[in-house]
Design an enzyme around this catalytic site. Structure first.
Site, short mmCIF file in Angstrom:
data_model
loop_
_atom_site.label_atom_id
_atom_site.label_comp_id
_atom_site.label_asym_id
_atom_site.label_seq_id
_atom_site.Cartn_x
_atom_site.Cartn_y
_atom_site.Cartn_z
N HIS A 453 0.85 -1.18 0.00
CA HIS A 453 0.00 0.00 0.00
C HIS A 453 0.90 1.24 0.00
CE1 HIS A 453 1.21 -0.71 4.12
NE2 HIS A 453 0.96 0.57 4.38
N ASP A 455 0.97 5.24 1.94
CA ASP A 455 0.43 5.79 3.18
C ASP A 455 -0.45 7.02 3.02
OD1 ASP A 455 3.29 4.91 5.27
OD2 ASP A 455 1.49 3.80 4.73
N HIS A 525 4.70 -0.01 -0.21
CA HIS A 525 5.45 -0.90 0.68
C HIS A 525 4.50 -1.88 1.37
CE1 HIS A 525 4.07 2.58 3.02
NE2 HIS A 525 3.97 1.74 4.05
N ARG A 535 6.73 -10.35 15.87
CA ARG A 535 7.48 -9.21 15.30
C ARG A 535 6.88 -7.92 15.86
NH1 ARG A 535 6.57 -5.46 11.09
NH2 ARG A 535 8.20 -5.21 9.50
#
Length: 558
Positions: A453, A455, A525, A535
């Protein structure tokens, strides 16, 4: 001296002696020692305009003599290089034999004739410009500027008076009277800081000092420009200095009538004196006027400053010495991208990880869904505002919430400086996020942990387009991810093309690592699937518009 003054008189009476700046065989440059003496005499009579006229001309002519001598010697050396073979003789080497000696001295005589002709053509008879050691010392001490500052002051030319005074003082820093004069000038109306010039500053030293000044101010781009010019000017000055060493032999206390060395001893003595003078050029060029000692490793230091200036110009100005720029936009195959390491410590990573475990809610920030992006992972997070409230309620350590706040601010400052933004960044949204693999759902998994996507725009990968309109967060301008751990599998961050398929760069998370980038269409990204473990990272979005600043930051400032 009488001969030179007679020639000067002829210059005043004959039409062949012109004041044309383009010197030729038809012009005679007035000897600067005569002009200096004339100015000193005018000073004693209070004839200030005559002082200025003659002293300024003396300074110009002295500089012209030096420049002409240097240019002539360099030019003639290039035309009569000893490494060039003579017809039928090979390369001339003195002492190799009678014929070879003739070839060597032929080169010597040709160069001597070349220099003599060149200097005579441009300066007139060479004896006219032979000055005493006393006069040379007066110019080296910048004494003419002492006379000039008084003369300019007397005719109310304050700007010129200040420049002359400062120029003299640079070479004579212990001259108390001139120090007092300068302090007096600073208090006078109409005198500006830029009037305090050094009119005799050597270009290479002036550029070097400017470069150091900009470097100290973290203006690395400007610093690099001045250091580059300083290097160029240094080699020009070095060539001139070495050329001027090739003057007459200095008997150094001997009476030349008593000097009785033979041919080769005389040549050796003179040549060693020239070599010693040339070797001293590096010291002379590394010294400032009036300085007690030269700069250490002067020329090498240029390149040392340059490497750091280039580095910081390329990678931005960082506030913290322990931060390393690991990859730039070029290395990440895009624009407005950077990868930084060492932004926070291992202890700080562990503290934020504990905060996530204690305060994070499943799906926090995304309407409570277990994972907004993948059914194969659990997703939990906490915002700064939530962490601060929990800290105030005593449910999590308040210092942990404060650390979340402070480290996010540190990332903001680093990005702001790295990208060299002219306006400040404001927080748009801040989120401490952990993604955990659901072990039983990893078989044959093909999805991403976070789909590709952009931002601040809606990515339409089928059309290679990204439309900047709601519901996209169009006010977001920059983004950053601060990673807290690497003890998991998968979860790499990726940049792609607008097609969301072509990966242009990949980043593996680790504690203290930050990936920062522009939030627009230039940086689609996503995150690869987390296939084992948890994570954790702090996701940060920034805006240049203060109207969209995150509420918690406004509360904190208040």
């Amino acid at each position: 001296m009488e001969l030179r003054y007679a020639l000067h008189f002829l210059c005043l009476t004959l039409p062949l002696c012109t004041s044309d700046n383009n010197l030729s065989s038809h012009s005679l440059l007035e000897p600067y020692d005569f002009l200096f003496d004339t100015a000193v005499e005018a000073y004693s009579k209070g004839d200030w305009f005559s002082v200025i006229l003659n002293m300024e001309k003396a300074l110009r002519n002295e500089a012209t003599v030096r420049s002409v001598k240097a240019r002539c010697r360099v030019s003639c050396a290039n035309q009569t290089a000893f490494g060039e073979p003579l017809g039928g003789l090979g390369v001339p080497i003195p002492g190799a034999g009678s014929v070879e000696d003739l070839g060597f001295f032929q080169k010597i005589l040709k160069r001597a004739e070349c220099v003599k002709s060149c200097e005579t053509e441009k300066l007139g008879p060479l004896t006219v410009h032979q000055v005493s050691e006393e006069v040379e010392l007066e110019f080296k001490k910048r004494t003419p500027y002492n006379y000039l500052q008084v003369a300019y002051f007397k005719i109310n030319k304050l700007n010129q008076a200040v420049a002359a005074a400062n120029t003299f003082f640079q070479a004579n820093p212990d001259h108390m009277e001139m120090r007092q004069n300068l302090e007096y000038y600073r208090m006078m109306e109409g005198v500006q800081q830029e009037d305090f010039k050094d009119l005799e500053a050597k270009p290479h030293m002036a550029e070097f000092l400017l470069g150091k000044s900009y470097y100290s101010d973290d203006s690395f781009g400007l610093a690099a420009e001045h250091f580059e010019r300083a290097v160029d000017e240094y080699f020009i000055a070095d060539e001139e200095c070495r050329a001027l060493c090739e003057g007459a032999y200095n008997y150094d206390g001997y009476n030349y009538m008593e000097y009785s060395a033979d041919l080769f001893q005389t040549m050796t003595d003179h040549f060693l004196q020239v070599l010693n003078c040339k070797q001293h050029c590096s010291v002379e060029l590394a010294s400032t006027a009036g300085g007690n000692k030269p700069f250490e490793d002067f020329l090498p230091s240029h390149f040392n400053y340059l490497q750091f200036s280039y580095y910081n110009s390329e990678y931005g100005t960082l506030l913290y010495d322990d931060i390393k720029v690991t990859m730039t936009s070029k290395q990440l195959n895009g624009t407005q991208r950077v990868l930084l390491d060492g932004v926070i410590s291992d202890d700080e990573c562990r503290e934020l990880h504990r905060l996530s475990s204690a305060a994070a809610l499943k799906g926090d920030g995304y309407r409570g869904r277990p994972s907004p992006h993948s059914q194969s992972e659990m997703f939990q997070g906490v915002t700064i505002l939530k962490a601060v409230k929990l800290g105030q309620e005593g449910k999590v350590p308040l210092k942990s919430a404060r650390l979340f706040f402070d480290l996010s601010e540190k990332v903001r400052k680093v990005l702001e400086l790295y990208f060299r933004l002219e306006t400040p960044l404001y927080f748009s949204y801040s989120h401490l996020v952990c993604r955990s693999a659901i072990d039983e759902k990893q078989e044959d998994r093909k999805d991403l942990s976070h789909p590709v996507h952009a931002d601040n725009c809606l990515l339409i990968s089928e059309l290679n387009e990204c439309i900047k309109e709601p519901p996209a967060y169009t006010h977001r301008d920059y983004s950053a991810i601060l990673y807290l751990n690497d003890d998991f599998e998968g979860g790499d961050f990726i940049f792609t093309e607008l097609d969301a398929k072509t990966v242009t760069a990949e980043v593996h998370p680790q504690c203290g690592r930050v990936v920062g980038f522009g939030a627009g269409k230039e940086n689609p990204h996503g995150v690869r699937a987390v296939t084992k473990g948890e994570r954790c990272a702090v996701a940060l979005w920034f805006t240049l518009d203060p109207a969209h600043e995150e509420k918690v930051w406004i509360i904190s400032v208040v």
